[in-house]
Design a protein around this motif. Structure first.
Motif, PDB file in Angstrom:
ATOM      1  N   VAL A  55       0.861  -1.202   0.000  1.00 18.74           N
ATOM      2  CA  VAL A  55       0.038  -0.102   0.043  1.00 18.74           C
ATOM      3  C   VAL A  55       0.789   1.258   0.033  1.00 18.74           C
ATOM      4  O   VAL A  55       0.735   2.248  -0.680  1.00 18.74           O
ATOM      5  CB  VAL A  55      -1.056  -0.006   1.264  1.00 18.74           C
ATOM      6  CG1 VAL A  55      -1.640   1.467   1.334  1.00 18.74           C
ATOM      7  CG2 VAL A  55      -2.028  -1.107   0.973  1.00 18.74           C
ATOM      8  N   GLU A  56       1.771   1.361   0.817  1.00 19.51           N
ATOM      9  CA  GLU A  56       3.054   2.379   0.808  1.00 19.51           C
ATOM     10  C   GLU A  56       3.490   2.770  -0.487  1.00 19.51           C
ATOM     11  O   GLU A  56       3.657   3.682  -1.054  1.00 19.51           O
ATOM     12  CB  GLU A  56       3.931   1.909   1.724  1.00 19.51           C
ATOM     13  CG  GLU A  56       3.773   2.277   2.934  1.00 19.51           C
ATOM     14  CD  GLU A  56       4.989   1.900   3.797  1.00 19.51           C
ATOM     15  OE1 GLU A  56       6.317   1.897   3.393  1.00 19.51           O
ATOM     16  OE2 GLU A  56       4.973   1.559   4.974  1.00 19.51           O
ATOM     17  N   LYS A  57       3.844   1.613  -1.337  1.00 16.99           N
ATOM     18  CA  LYS A  57       4.450   1.249  -2.484  1.00 16.99           C
ATOM     19  C   LYS A  57       3.297   2.105  -3.683  1.00 16.99           C
ATOM     20  O   LYS A  57       3.814   2.958  -4.559  1.00 16.99           O
ATOM     21  CB  LYS A  57       4.974   0.180  -2.887  1.00 16.99           C
ATOM     22  CG  LYS A  57       5.563   0.094  -4.348  1.00 16.99           C
ATOM     23  CD  LYS A  57       6.128  -1.300  -4.597  1.00 16.99           C
ATOM     24  CE  LYS A  57       6.728  -1.451  -5.985  1.00 16.99           C
ATOM     25  NZ  LYS A  57       7.128  -2.962  -6.115  1.00 16.99           N
ATOM     26  N   GLU A  58       2.134   1.680  -3.455  1.00 16.99           N
ATOM     27  CA  GLU A  58       1.134   2.079  -4.363  1.00 16.99           C
ATOM     28  C   GLU A  58       0.804   3.908  -4.135  1.00 16.99           C
ATOM     29  O   GLU A  58       0.761   4.347  -5.143  1.00 16.99           O
ATOM     30  CB  GLU A  58      -0.184   1.437  -4.174  1.00 16.99           C
ATOM     31  CG  GLU A  58      -1.161   1.702  -5.170  1.00 16.99           C
ATOM     32  CD  GLU A  58      -0.942   1.086  -6.608  1.00 16.99           C
ATOM     33  OE1 GLU A  58      -1.738   1.911  -7.435  1.00 16.99           O
ATOM     34  OE2 GLU A  58      -0.036   0.289  -6.785  1.00 16.99           O
ATOM     35  N   LEU A  59       0.735   4.107  -3.075  1.00 22.24           N
ATOM     36  CA  LEU A  59       0.695   5.603  -2.618  1.00 22.24           C
ATOM     37  C   LEU A  59       2.028   6.404  -3.303  1.00 22.24           C
ATOM     38  O   LEU A  59       1.624   7.417  -4.091  1.00 22.24           O
ATOM     39  CB  LEU A  59       0.651   5.851  -1.170  1.00 22.24           C
ATOM     40  CG  LEU A  59       0.476   7.348  -0.861  1.00 22.24           C
ATOM     41  CD1 LEU A  59      -0.933   7.891  -1.276  1.00 22.24           C
ATOM     42  CD2 LEU A  59       0.382   7.529   0.820  1.00 22.24           C
ATOM     43  N   LYS A  60       3.153   5.854  -3.121  1.00 26.10           N
ATOM     44  CA  LYS A  60       4.204   6.633  -3.653  1.00 26.10           C
ATOM     45  C   LYS A  60       4.119   6.430  -5.206  1.00 26.10           C
ATOM     46  O   LYS A  60       4.582   7.557  -5.736  1.00 26.10           O
ATOM     47  CB  LYS A  60       5.667   6.001  -2.960  1.00 26.10           C
ATOM     48  CG  LYS A  60       5.784   6.211  -1.534  1.00 26.10           C
ATOM     49  CD  LYS A  60       7.163   5.718  -1.170  1.00 26.10           C
ATOM     50  CE  LYS A  60       7.201   5.892   0.548  1.00 26.10           C
ATOM     51  NZ  LYS A  60       8.509   5.127   0.857  1.00 26.10           N
ATOM     52  N   SER A  61       3.750   5.559  -5.782  1.00 25.17           N
ATOM     53  CA  SER A  61       3.608   5.429  -7.132  1.00 25.17           C
ATOM     54  C   SER A  61       2.640   6.442  -7.693  1.00 25.17           C
ATOM     55  O   SER A  61       2.775   7.156  -8.732  1.00 25.17           O
ATOM     56  CB  SER A  61       3.087   4.155  -7.723  1.00 25.17           C
ATOM     57  OG  SER A  61       3.016   4.181  -8.939  1.00 25.17           O
ATOM     58  N   SER A  62       1.456   6.766  -7.007  1.00 25.89           N
ATOM     59  CA  SER A  62       0.518   7.625  -7.555  1.00 25.89           C
ATOM     60  C   SER A  62       0.703   8.938  -7.440  1.00 25.89           C
ATOM     61  O   SER A  62       0.500   9.927  -8.037  1.00 25.89           O
ATOM     62  CB  SER A  62      -0.706   7.360  -6.767  1.00 25.89           C
ATOM     63  OG  SER A  62      -0.719   7.739  -5.321  1.00 25.89           O
ATOM     64  N   LEU A  63       2.009   9.294  -6.350  1.00 23.65           N
ATOM     65  CA  LEU A  63       2.539  10.671  -6.245  1.00 23.65           C
ATOM     66  C   LEU A  63       3.650  11.116  -7.041  1.00 23.65           C
ATOM     67  O   LEU A  63       3.953  12.078  -7.135  1.00 23.65           O
ATOM     68  CB  LEU A  63       2.826  10.830  -4.667  1.00 23.65           C
ATOM     69  CG  LEU A  63       1.642  10.684  -3.798  1.00 23.65           C
ATOM     70  CD1 LEU A  63       2.049  10.552  -2.409  1.00 23.65           C
ATOM     71  CD2 LEU A  63       0.971  11.991  -3.847  1.00 23.65           C
ATOM     72  N   LYS A  64       3.968  10.100  -7.767  1.00 19.26           N
ATOM     73  CA  LYS A  64       5.461  10.248  -8.948  1.00 19.26           C
ATOM     74  C   LYS A  64       4.942  11.119  -9.963  1.00 19.26           C
ATOM     75  O   LYS A  64       5.876  12.070 -10.098  1.00 19.26           O
ATOM     76  CB  LYS A  64       5.779   9.032  -9.398  1.00 19.26           C
ATOM     77  CG  LYS A  64       6.707   8.236  -8.687  1.00 19.26           C
ATOM     78  CD  LYS A  64       7.263   7.272  -9.690  1.00 19.26           C
ATOM     79  CE  LYS A  64       8.506   6.292  -8.991  1.00 19.26           C
ATOM     80  NZ  LYS A  64       9.044   5.169  -9.669  1.00 19.26           N
ATOM     81  N   VAL A  65       3.627  11.282 -10.332  1.00 19.99           N
ATOM     82  CA  VAL A  65       3.402  12.356 -11.395  1.00 19.99           C
ATOM     83  C   VAL A  65       3.035  13.573 -10.828  1.00 19.99           C
ATOM     84  O   VAL A  65       2.848  14.876 -11.388  1.00 19.99           O
ATOM     85  CB  VAL A  65       2.101  11.899 -11.930  1.00 19.99           C
ATOM     86  CG1 VAL A  65       2.624  10.846 -12.921  1.00 19.99           C
ATOM     87  CG2 VAL A  65       0.922  11.711 -11.091  1.00 19.99           C
ATOM     88  N   ASP A  66       3.129  13.988  -9.453  1.00 12.91           N
ATOM     89  CA  ASP A  66       2.774  15.011  -8.683  1.00 12.91           C
ATOM     90  C   ASP A  66       3.807  15.850  -8.899  1.00 12.91           C
ATOM     91  O   ASP A  66       4.892  15.842  -8.508  1.00 12.91           O
ATOM     92  CB  ASP A  66       2.497  14.556  -7.117  1.00 12.91           C
ATOM     93  CG  ASP A  66       1.680  15.851  -6.611  1.00 12.91           C
ATOM     94  OD1 ASP A  66       1.786  17.116  -7.050  1.00 12.91           O
ATOM     95  OD2 ASP A  66       1.086  15.849  -5.450  1.00 12.91           O
ATOM     96  N   ARG A  67       3.552  17.286  -9.388  1.00 11.83           N
ATOM     97  CA  ARG A  67       4.491  18.404  -9.424  1.00 11.83           C
ATOM     98  C   ARG A  67       5.158  18.883  -8.154  1.00 11.83           C
ATOM     99  O   ARG A  67       6.104  19.577  -8.203  1.00 11.83           O
ATOM    100  CB  ARG A  67       4.031  19.511 -10.504  1.00 11.83           C
ATOM    101  CG  ARG A  67       3.753  19.123 -11.809  1.00 11.83           C
ATOM    102  CD  ARG A  67       3.331  20.181 -12.624  1.00 11.83           C
ATOM    103  NE  ARG A  67       4.135  21.055 -12.804  1.00 11.83           N
ATOM    104  CZ  ARG A  67       4.821  21.381 -13.959  1.00 11.83           C
ATOM    105  NH1 ARG A  67       4.940  20.548 -14.872  1.00 11.83           N
ATOM    106  NH2 ARG A  67       5.638  22.674 -13.851  1.00 11.83           N
ATOM    107  N   ALA A  68       4.347  18.716  -7.005  1.00 10.07           N
ATOM    108  CA  ALA A  68       4.451  19.204  -5.790  1.00 10.07           C
ATOM    109  C   ALA A  68       5.556  18.396  -5.125  1.00 10.07           C
ATOM    110  O   ALA A  68       5.639  17.062  -5.294  1.00 10.07           O
ATOM    111  CB  ALA A  68       3.424  19.158  -4.990  1.00 10.07           C
ATOM    112  N   ARG A  69       6.322  18.979  -4.201  1.00  5.94           N
ATOM    113  CA  ARG A  69       7.219  18.047  -3.362  1.00  5.94           C
ATOM    114  C   ARG A  69       6.298  17.477  -2.151  1.00  5.94           C
ATOM    115  O   ARG A  69       5.590  18.066  -1.549  1.00  5.94           O
ATOM    116  CB  ARG A  69       8.225  18.906  -2.591  1.00  5.94           C
ATOM    117  CG  ARG A  69       9.309  19.759  -3.588  1.00  5.94           C
ATOM    118  CD  ARG A  69      10.350  20.164  -2.877  1.00  5.94           C
ATOM    119  NE  ARG A  69       9.855  21.344  -2.025  1.00  5.94           N
ATOM    120  CZ  ARG A  69       9.695  22.622  -2.439  1.00  5.94           C
ATOM    121  NH1 ARG A  69      10.040  23.024  -3.702  1.00  5.94           N
ATOM    122  NH2 ARG A  69       9.260  23.613  -1.534  1.00  5.94           N
ATOM    123  N   VAL A  70       6.736  16.193  -2.268  1.00  7.33           N
ATOM    124  CA  VAL A  70       5.951  15.251  -1.189  1.00  7.33           C
ATOM    125  C   VAL A  70       7.116  14.475  -0.292  1.00  7.33           C
ATOM    126  O   VAL A  70       8.072  14.178  -0.996  1.00  7.33           O
ATOM    127  CB  VAL A  70       5.145  14.239  -1.802  1.00  7.33           C
ATOM    128  CG1 VAL A  70       3.886  15.159  -2.454  1.00  7.33           C
ATOM    129  CG2 VAL A  70       5.588  13.457  -2.965  1.00  7.33           C
TER     130      VAL A  70
END
Length: 488
Positions: free
Chosen positions: A367-382
């Protein structure tokens, strides 16, 4: 190199003089949504010449009068050493000197807004200035040469760094290659650099001659920034519902993609909105909803608190013979959807996600991995933390603009602030958009009668009279704002 698939579309909706909305969509699904109400002047990115009003020694921060209603907040780590009244040697053991020793009330300095002011807080400021272009960011006061972390190809990163280091910028000035610089020719990058150097020269000149407090440099409006910051080679079409804005965007696109100026298209249909035409209305409404449904029957619940955004993953109506597998599936769907919702809602600051509890450590890591994958395209810093055995995950996200929910909502007077309703300004703008659409229609009646609730009708007549008069003059028609008829 294979041609880039142009699966993305950009949509810009304009209510002249009042509001600009931007949607980015991929495969007909919204990925980003930004809005600016022009009565709420955006200040993030603006550069001001201000003066130190007072210094709080406990906070090690200065409050800066930069010409706005509320003083801005400047921390010691955001003060460039060039403003220090006396030299500080970091080798003494302290990275930063006591602020009261290096700044004084009345001192003038150039500051840039990093975070917009809120109802309770002033703007967060910095003296480390940055000027963004199409492909590059100029950083006066920081002699760094960097490349966006979103560019992952090592060969391309080396190429861009070599081009940046070749440039003679003067002492203390740096450059950062933005994500848009990927694959750009040296000629295009240098053109952008020349523009930024001229801009910095103008800012510096005004900074030396203008009297504080004063605005030195103002960021462009949303329609311009949309093309500057979000137009990449994989965007196939740009749809705009305002002719004048379309021409301005087309002119900019012609300079950036000379062979693709036809990608800019005008939505001239007066019978349906831009959102209706491309089936975006339902997705857009989700942004303002507290709950979001998941494919397997679960749901997400978003609750904003004073300090953070809480996201609860609710099991809802999930069912199945293997409950643990259904929980895992729902959490995976939630992780994917949360990444998109954070972008669409432009949620910034601390976020705490309460996933459905999972006993299997392997499932938690997935689940952690999936969340990080969905945030990869985010232009914001996370910055994403670990998922605990209790199902809690903490993360921090940079806010890119003004959240649509925050600028369009206000505390409900009937529930003493425990809930939200759309504020009167937002509802008035929706009425003006509807009137604007009706006036553009070929069969628009004369005069145009528009009925709405009494409170909203009075607000339109008292606060939007100039806009209504402008619309009447533009379309040579009369507008009658009437209250709704009582039933019975």
């Amino acid at each position: 190199m294979a041609p880039t698939k142009q699966r993305k579309k950009m949509f810009i909706s304009v209510l002249p003089g009042e509001q600009v909305e931007l949607i980015l969509a991929e495969d007909a699904k919204i990925t980003d949504y930004f809005i600016e109400m022009l009565h709420q002047a955006k200040t993030k990115g603006n550069i001001y010449k201000g003066t130190v009003n007072n210094i709080d020694t406990a906070l090690q921060a200065a409050f800066i009068n930069y010409g706005e209603a509320r003083n801005g907040f400047l921390q010691i780590d955001e003060v460039h050493p060039e403003y220090y009244l006396k030299e500080h040697n970091p080798e003494t053991g302290r990275k930063y000197p006591p602020l009261q020793k290096v700044l004084k009330p009345g001192q003038e300095l150039l500051v840039q807004v990093v975070k917009e002011p809120t109802v309770n807080k002033g703007a967060f400021l910095t003296t480390y200035l940055s000027l963004a272009g199409r492909f590059l960011v100029l950083t006066p006061g920081q002699d760094q040469f960097g490349v966006s972390r979103k560019i992952e190809d090592d060969e391309e990163r080396s190429r861009l760094k070599d081009i940046l280091r070749e440039q003679e910028l003067g002492e203390g000035i740096g450059l950062i290659a933005r994500t848009n610089s990927l694959g750009q020719t040296k000629t295009n990058l240098l053109k952008d650099l020349q523009f930024l150097k001229r801009l910095w020269k103008d800012v510096r000149k005004k900074g030396m001659t203008e009297q504080a407090p004063v605005l030195i440099y103002q960021e462009k409006e949303l329609a311009f920034r949309a093309v500057r910051d979000y137009l990449t080679s994989d965007v196939g079409e740009i749809w705009i519902d305002h002719p004048e804005t379309m021409e301005l965007v087309k002119e900019f696109v012609t300079l950036t993609f000379p062979r693709r100026q036809n990608m800019v298209k005008l939505h001239a249909d007066t019978d349906r909105t831009l959102w209706e035409r491309f089936n975006l209305e339902k997705q857009l409404q989700q942004i303002f909803g507290r709950e979001v449904l998941l494919p397997s029957g679960g749901r997400l619940v978003f609750d904003q608190t004073e300090a953070l955004m809480a996201v609860d993953v609710n099991s809802g109506k999930i069912s199945g013979s293997n409950f643990n597998e259904m929980v895992f599936k729902t959490n995976m769907e939630a992780a994917q959807e949360i990444g998109q919702q954070l972008r669409m809602r432009d949620i910034g600051g601390q976020v705490v996600i309460d996933f459905i509890e999972m006993r299997d450590p392997k499932h938690r890591r997935e689940v952690e991995k999936e969340l990080k994958s969905s945030l990869k395209v985010d232009r914001a810093r996370v910055d994403v933390g670990r998922l605990s055995k209790f199902g809690l995950l903490e993360m921090v996200r940079q806010r890119l603009g003004s959240s649509a929910l925050s600028i369009s909502s206000e505390p409900c007077p009937h529930c003493q602030g425990s809930g939200l309703q759309r504020n009167i300004e937002w509802r008035a703008l929706q009425v003006l958009k509807d009137i604007y659409r009706k006036l553009r229609a070929k069969n628009c009646p004369t005069p145009l009668e528009y009925r709405t609730e009494a409170e909203l009708a009075l607000y339109l007549l008292n606060h939007k009279r100039i806009m209504l008069k402008d619309l009447e003059d533009r379309f040579q028609n009369s507008i009658l704002v009437l209250t709704e008829k009582c039933p019975g």
